[in-house]
Write a protein that holds these residues in place. Structure first.
Motif, PDB file in Angstrom:
ATOM      1  N   UNK A  10       0.847  -1.195   0.000  1.00 26.31           N
ATOM      2  CA  UNK A  10       0.000   0.000   0.000  1.00 26.31           C
ATOM      3  C   UNK A  10       0.881   1.243   0.000  1.00 26.31           C
ATOM      4  N   UNK A  11       0.447   2.265  -0.711  1.00 26.33           N
ATOM      5  CA  UNK A  11       1.090   3.578  -0.643  1.00 26.33           C
ATOM      6  C   UNK A  11      -0.006   4.585  -0.307  1.00 26.33           C
ATOM      7  N   UNK A  12       0.251   5.379   0.732  1.00 23.22           N
ATOM      8  CA  UNK A  12      -0.708   6.428   1.085  1.00 23.22           C
ATOM      9  C   UNK A  12       0.053   7.736   1.266  1.00 23.22           C
ATOM     10  N   UNK A  22       4.094  13.907   1.784  1.00 27.18           N
ATOM     11  CA  UNK A  22       4.949  12.734   1.921  1.00 27.18           C
ATOM     12  C   UNK A  22       4.131  11.504   1.529  1.00 27.18           C
ATOM     13  N   UNK A  23       4.813  10.380   1.385  1.00 26.92           N
ATOM     14  CA  UNK A  23       4.137   9.118   1.094  1.00 26.92           C
ATOM     15  C   UNK A  23       4.683   8.051   2.031  1.00 26.92           C
ATOM     16  N   UNK A  24       3.811   7.141   2.432  1.00 25.56           N
ATOM     17  CA  UNK A  24       4.224   6.001   3.237  1.00 25.56           C
ATOM     18  C   UNK A  24       3.967   4.746   2.417  1.00 25.56           C
ATOM     19  N   UNK A  25       5.022   3.994   2.166  1.00 24.45           N
ATOM     20  CA  UNK A  25       4.929   2.748   1.409  1.00 24.45           C
ATOM     21  C   UNK A  25       4.993   1.603   2.426  1.00 24.45           C
ATOM     22  N   UNK A  26       3.987   0.745   2.430  1.00 24.46           N
ATOM     23  CA  UNK A  26       3.909  -0.345   3.404  1.00 24.46           C
ATOM     24  C   UNK A  26       3.939  -1.691   2.693  1.00 24.46           C
ATOM     25  N   UNK A  27       4.736  -2.601   3.241  1.00 22.32           N
ATOM     26  CA  UNK A  27       4.806  -3.984   2.774  1.00 22.32           C
ATOM     27  C   UNK A  27       4.435  -4.882   3.943  1.00 22.32           C
ATOM     28  N   UNK A  32       6.903 -10.148   8.428  1.00 18.39           N
ATOM     29  CA  UNK A  32       6.806  -8.876   9.134  1.00 18.39           C
ATOM     30  C   UNK A  32       6.125  -7.781   8.337  1.00 18.39           C
ATOM     31  N   UNK A  33       6.133  -6.597   8.913  1.00 16.68           N
ATOM     32  CA  UNK A  33       5.499  -5.409   8.342  1.00 16.68           C
ATOM     33  C   UNK A  33       6.563  -4.323   8.253  1.00 16.68           C
ATOM     34  N   UNK A  34       6.696  -3.734   7.076  1.00 16.89           N
ATOM     35  CA  UNK A  34       7.729  -2.723   6.855  1.00 16.89           C
ATOM     36  C   UNK A  34       7.097  -1.460   6.299  1.00 16.89           C
ATOM     37  N   UNK A  35       7.395  -0.330   6.902  1.00 21.08           N
ATOM     38  CA  UNK A  35       6.918   0.973   6.434  1.00 21.08           C
ATOM     39  C   UNK A  35       8.116   1.808   6.037  1.00 21.08           C
ATOM     40  N   UNK A  36       7.998   2.483   4.893  1.00 21.03           N
ATOM     41  CA  UNK A  36       9.056   3.349   4.410  1.00 21.03           C
ATOM     42  C   UNK A  36       8.429   4.710   4.106  1.00 21.03           C
TER      43      UNK A  36
END
Length: 64
Positions: A10-12, A22-27, A32-36
């Motif tokens: 997801x990108x929000x 800004x944007x938050x890219x989530x995997x 696990x769960x990774x946010x960038x």
């Protein structure tokens, strides 16, 4: 169904404390769960790289 269809990517967008976009890219994976957090320049660079990869895939598909 792919991991992307299951909500694994997801990108929000959001505004930081200074009001910058800004944007938050989530995997989300089984490990696990990774946010960038990304700025506009980083999102543009990812977009260019994705476009390049799609072009290469299409070229290889045409060679088959």
């Amino acid at each position: 169904m792919s991991w992307m269809d299951d909500g694994g990517f997801e990108i929000r967008t959001f505004a930081d404390k200074a009001g910058r976009a800004m944007a938050q890219m989530s995997f989300r994976t089984s490990t696990g769960h990774f946010d960038i957090i990304l700025g506009k320049t980083e999102v543009q660079r990812i977009r260019r790289e994705c476009g390049r990869a799609i072009k290469e895939i299409d070229q290889k598909k045409g060679q088959e």
